[in-house]
Design a protein around this motif. Structure first.
Motif, PDB file in Angstrom:
ATOM      1  N   LEU A  47       0.829  -1.192   0.000  1.00 52.77           N
ATOM      2  CA  LEU A  47       0.000   0.000   0.000  1.00 52.77           C
ATOM      3  C   LEU A  47       0.872   1.254   0.000  1.00 52.77           C
ATOM      4  CD1 LEU A  47      -3.108   0.095   0.104  1.00 52.77           C
ATOM      5  CD2 LEU A  47      -2.889   0.839   2.465  1.00 52.77           C
ATOM      6  N   PHE A  48       1.932   1.180   0.818  1.00 52.79           N
ATOM      7  CA  PHE A  48       2.847   2.308   0.943  1.00 52.79           C
ATOM      8  C   PHE A  48       3.511   2.623  -0.387  1.00 52.79           C
ATOM      9  CE2 PHE A  48       7.145   3.900   1.854  1.00 52.79           C
ATOM     10  CZ  PHE A  48       6.814   5.056   2.539  1.00 52.79           C
ATOM     11  N   LEU A  49       3.987   1.527  -1.056  1.00 51.61           N
ATOM     12  CA  LEU A  49       4.668   1.721  -2.334  1.00 51.61           C
ATOM     13  C   LEU A  49       3.717   2.289  -3.384  1.00 51.61           C
ATOM     14  CD1 LEU A  49       6.970  -1.407  -2.570  1.00 51.61           C
ATOM     15  CD2 LEU A  49       7.610   0.974  -2.175  1.00 51.61           C
ATOM     16  N   LEU A  50       2.490   1.758  -3.368  1.00 48.29           N
ATOM     17  CA  LEU A  50       1.499   2.240  -4.329  1.00 48.29           C
ATOM     18  C   LEU A  50       1.176   3.706  -4.080  1.00 48.29           C
ATOM     19  CD1 LEU A  50      -1.155  -0.589  -4.651  1.00 48.29           C
ATOM     20  CD2 LEU A  50       0.020   0.581  -6.497  1.00 48.29           C
ATOM     21  N   PHE A  51       1.172   4.033  -2.820  1.00 48.90           N
ATOM     22  CA  PHE A  51       0.690   5.337  -2.423  1.00 48.90           C
ATOM     23  C   PHE A  51       1.739   6.426  -2.605  1.00 48.90           C
ATOM     24  CE2 PHE A  51      -1.344   8.308   0.599  1.00 48.90           C
ATOM     25  CZ  PHE A  51      -2.608   8.255   0.077  1.00 48.90           C
ATOM     26  N   THR A  52       3.018   6.017  -2.628  1.00 45.82           N
ATOM     27  CA  THR A  52       4.086   7.005  -2.642  1.00 45.82           C
ATOM     28  C   THR A  52       4.024   7.994  -3.807  1.00 45.82           C
ATOM     29  OG1 THR A  52       5.453   5.435  -1.494  1.00 45.82           O
ATOM     30  CG2 THR A  52       6.589   7.293  -2.494  1.00 45.82           C
ATOM     31  N   PHE A  97       1.588   8.884  -5.588  1.00 46.34           N
ATOM     32  CA  PHE A  97       0.393   9.691  -5.409  1.00 46.34           C
ATOM     33  C   PHE A  97       0.638  10.764  -4.348  1.00 46.34           C
ATOM     34  CE2 PHE A  97      -3.871  10.199  -3.487  1.00 46.34           C
ATOM     35  CZ  PHE A  97      -4.499  10.735  -4.589  1.00 46.34           C
ATOM     36  N   ALA A  98       1.236  10.327  -3.238  1.00 46.22           N
ATOM     37  CA  ALA A  98       1.493  11.258  -2.139  1.00 46.22           C
ATOM     38  C   ALA A  98       2.485  12.337  -2.577  1.00 46.22           C
ATOM     39  CB  ALA A  98       2.024  10.506  -0.929  1.00 46.22           C
ATOM     40  N   LEU A  99       3.498  11.917  -3.354  1.00 43.08           N
ATOM     41  CA  LEU A  99       4.486  12.887  -3.837  1.00 43.08           C
ATOM     42  C   LEU A  99       3.833  13.925  -4.733  1.00 43.08           C
ATOM     43  CD1 LEU A  99       7.650  10.742  -4.676  1.00 43.08           C
ATOM     44  CD2 LEU A  99       7.371  12.496  -2.909  1.00 43.08           C
ATOM     45  N   LEU A 153       3.112  18.979  -5.854  1.00 39.18           N
ATOM     46  CA  LEU A 153       2.498  19.816  -6.875  1.00 39.18           C
ATOM     47  C   LEU A 153       1.225  20.505  -6.422  1.00 39.18           C
ATOM     48  CD1 LEU A 153       3.194  17.593  -9.970  1.00 39.18           C
ATOM     49  CD2 LEU A 153       4.180  19.811  -9.440  1.00 39.18           C
ATOM     50  N   ILE A 154       0.653  20.015  -5.340  1.00 40.60           N
ATOM     51  CA  ILE A 154      -0.599  20.647  -4.934  1.00 40.60           C
ATOM     52  C   ILE A 154      -0.491  21.300  -3.560  1.00 40.60           C
ATOM     53  CG2 ILE A 154      -3.037  20.254  -4.431  1.00 40.60           C
ATOM     54  CD1 ILE A 154      -3.055  18.247  -6.688  1.00 40.60           C
ATOM     55  N   ILE A 155      -0.084  20.521  -2.579  1.00 44.54           N
ATOM     56  CA  ILE A 155      -0.098  21.090  -1.222  1.00 44.54           C
ATOM     57  C   ILE A 155       1.001  22.139  -1.042  1.00 44.54           C
ATOM     58  CG2 ILE A 155       0.167  20.564   1.228  1.00 44.54           C
ATOM     59  CD1 ILE A 155      -1.273  17.983   0.749  1.00 44.54           C
TER      60      ILE A 155
END
Ligand SMILES: Nc1ncnc2c1ncn2[C@@H]1O[C@H](COP(=O)(O)OP(=O)(O)OP(=O)(O)O)[C@@H](O)[C@H]1O
Ligand SMILES: [Mg+2]
Lengths: 289, 371
Positions: A11-16, A18-20, A25-27
């Motif tokens: 999950l962490f790898l998949l999410f990375t 996306f989180a980046l 680029l957004i936050i």
């Protein structure tokens, strides 16, 4: 334990990525903008923190009038896009045959292949005083003097609809496609008229798609810059022009950032109100379409 | 005969799509209050026929009458024929109450009427407490009953059901078969039930029409279809049967003697068109009419033939035994290397037939139906 740890890692790898993406680029830019928007220049190179930029916005009627106008026009564009897009989507999803469905869908995508700029210039070519429409009306004899079709609200609205209608059609087609024809027939079989079937069965079923399409269209319209500027000229008074003005013309980044935040808050509020009114939630609409 | 005795009549209905004749000259009358099934293989035009009755397709020719009145010019939402769709088509965005109330609202019923009618119909399908549930909170069988209730709340002249059990699992299908029949009795409305499953049609119906390639082959009670089929198609489609095709060697008095491709000589009676010598025939024998002969017959008659007066008999060896309680079945490989199915009653005793035993199969000539 092992299994759940492995799952967590996956999950962490998949999410990375996306989180980046969200983070970088957004936050991050928004946090930067927000901090910027709270600064004000008291003397050259001397800054103080405060709400002055926002107070400025409220105190100057031109600014918030423009914002309201942008909001109202965007809502108008959204409603008109829905009225145009729904029959088209219904035709593609329910009436067209299996083979023509794909072709029609592709046809809807064609405008996306051309850049915004070129599309807008295309409109200009057609609608300006010496443009195709004016010339041909003259040659047919319907008008005596050339007419300027550009630089009015109707043209801006039309141009915006043209740009965003696709984003209404796509979610609508996908929700309507998922609707079993049996359901519509059952609506008639149980005694419903065309209007009843549309109102009580088709529209409620397509609601998630309608709301999703409206959100996207509204956000795109309210945040668009090129089309209102090129087709509406200086008269268009779109709020994005004010932001551009602050950043580029006046070189007042602090105020521009504040305006950006005002726009973001405003559109978010409108979307929230729309969701409340239609009784939908963001998750139900996004998940279903 | 007074026409309004019939709830639904079709006269010479025909519908073609381009070159496909989906429904081809179908006529039938359905008496009021009966359970009528239309049975046929996939693609024979059942759904097309039903959609014409409901008004979603218009026939190329022919007439449809409901309670004696032609409905060809009546749009689907004005016909008093309600339909239970294959996938039920319950409205997922409404709860059970709203689903049933929808049709009543369309008819302009008042709030209080709707309330009592919904409660009443839910009572009758034995689901009085589900009015507030969402559709996805119902089980498969409950959905089925709500779909029927939604139609029955409108007091239709005819209820059409298009393979409504198709989506259910086997166990539930069995239960729903009986339930549907009971519901039909209770509402006393004409049900027209479409299926490709012959056991469903036989169990539930007062009358069954067997359909093939757009035409009705036969209309009759389940018993008539089973015991007196009028065509090879009906004999093969309704119920289980052993089937042979062969060449007629002799005919007399409605009796046919024929030889199969594998060289069996059998006797049967003519059920279809009259046959002459050297015609080809199809012959059908139901497994329950085939008996194992008693031991002395087995010894005196080891070759295939018809020595036993009025009976066909064939010797063979039991290939396998399909045990299913009272409905157990033997697969017998006869000397010409064909498999024949015969029903047996197994008692669990020592005399039960076992795989590998040599046996002789016997059945009366009358039970060999030739077409
Ligand atoms: N709209 C249509 N256009 C063209 N051909 C069609 C159409 N609807 C049905 N057909 C054809 O008509 C024939 C009968 O179809 P129908 O759906 O009535 O079969 P069915 O008996 O209901 O089969 P099933 O048991 O599989 O549901 C088929 O050959 C089908 O391909
Ligand atoms: Mg069908």
């Amino acid at each position: 334990m092992m299994v759940s740890d492995g799952k967590k890692l996956g999950l962490f790898l998949l999410f990375t990525p996306f989180a980046l993406w969200i983070g970088l680029l957004i936050i991050l830019p928004h946090v930067g903008m927000f901090i910027l928007s709270l600064k004000e220049k008291v003397a050259p190179r001397v800054y103080e923190y405060g709400l002055d930029n926002y107070i400025n916005f409220i105190q100057e009627p031109i600014y918030w009038n423009t914002l309201l106008r942008t909001g109202v026009m965007s809502l108008l564009v959204t409603v008109l896009t829905l009225l145009i897009g729904f029959p088209v989507a219904y035709y593609i999803a329910k009436i067209a045959g299996k083979r023509s469905k794909g072709a029609l869908f592709l046809l809807c995508l064609i405008p996306l292949w051309v850049s915004d700029l070129i599309r807008a210039f295309g409109w200009i070519l057609l609608l300006r005083e010496t443009g195709v429409v004016s010339k041909s009306l003259q040659s047919v004899g319907l008008i005596d003097t050339p007419i300027e079709f550009l630089y009015n609200d109707a043209t801006v609205v039309m141009g915006l609809i043209y740009t965003v209608v696709l984003f209404m059609i796509v979610p609508l087609v996908s929700t309507l496609d998922g609707m079993d024809n049996e359901m519509i027939e059952a609506g008639y079989n149980l005694g419903g008229s065309r209007l009843t079937v549309l109102r009580r069965i088709i529209v409620p079923y397509a609601m998630p798609g309608i709301v999703a399409g409206c959100i996207v269209v509204f956000m795109l319209t309210a945040g668009s810059y090129l089309t209102p500027i090129l087709l509406g000229g200086k008269n268009s008074s779109w709020f994005t022009e004010q932001i551009y003005d602050q950043f580029i013309t006046r070189y007042n980044w602090e105020s521009g950032a504040a305006f950006g935040f005002v726009l973001l808050t405003f559109t978010s509020f409108v979307v929230w109100a729309g969701l409340r009114l239609s009784g939908q939630t963001l998750s139900s609409t996004v998940a279903k379409s | 005969m007074n026409t309004s005795e019939f709830d639904l009549q079709c006269e010479n209905l025909t519908k073609h799509f381009a070159s496909v004749r989906a429904v081809d000259g179908v006529s039938f009358d359905i008496p009021a209050g009966t359970f009528f099934s239309i049975l046929g293989p996939s693609g024979c035009g059942k759904t097309t026929l039903m959609r014409m009755i409901a008004g979603f397709e218009s026939p190329n020719s022919g007439d449809i009458k409901i309670k004696g009145k032609s409905v060809l010019d009546t749009p689907p939402n004005k016909r008093n024929v309600k339909m239970v769709f294959q996938h039920l088509a319950l409205f997922p965005m409404m709860n059970v109450y709203e689903n049933i109330a929808y049709g009543l609202r369309c008819n302009g019923a008042s709030k209080s009427v709707i309330k009592t009618k919904v409660a009443d119909v839910l009572e009758r399908v034995a689901l009085p407490d589900v009015a507030k549930r969402e559709i996805h909170q119902l089980s498969g069988g409950q959905k089925q009953r709500i779909a029927i209730a939604r139609c029955m709340a409108l007091d239709p002249d005819v209820l059409l059901l298009d393979e409504p059990l198709g989506a259910l699992d086997l166990k539930l299908r069995e239960a729903m078969k009986i339930e549907l029949k009971l519901l039909q009795h209770q509402f006393n409305t004409t049900f027209v039930y479409i299926t490709h499953d012959q056991s469903e049609a036989l169990v539930m119906s007062d009358h069954v029409a067997v359909m093939n390639e757009g035409k009705f082959e036969q209309i009759g009670t389940p018993q008539e279809l089973y015991h007196e089929p009028v065509s090879a198609f009906v004999a093969g489609f309704v119920g289980d049967a052993n089937r042979w095709s062969g060449t007629v060697s002799a005919v007399h008095d409605g009796r046919v003697q024929f030889t199969t491709a594998q060289g069996l000589t059998l006797n049967g009676i003519n059920k279809g068109d009259a046959h002459a010598a050297s015609d080809t025939v199809s012959a059908f024998v139901r497994p329950e009419f085939i008996k194992l002969s008693d031991a002395n017959l087995t010894n005196t008659n080891t070759t295939a033939g018809n020595n036993n007066e009025g009976h066909n008999s064939i010797s063979g060896r039991i290939d396998s035994l399909l045990f299913n309680g009272a409905n157990s079945r033997l697969l017998v490989r006869v000397d010409s290397n064909e498999l024949i199915e015969a029903d047996v009653t197994l008692t669990g005793g020592l005399n039960d037939p076992k795989a590998g035993e040599n046996v002789t199969l016997v059945w009366p000539h009358e039970q060999t139906m030739c077409f």
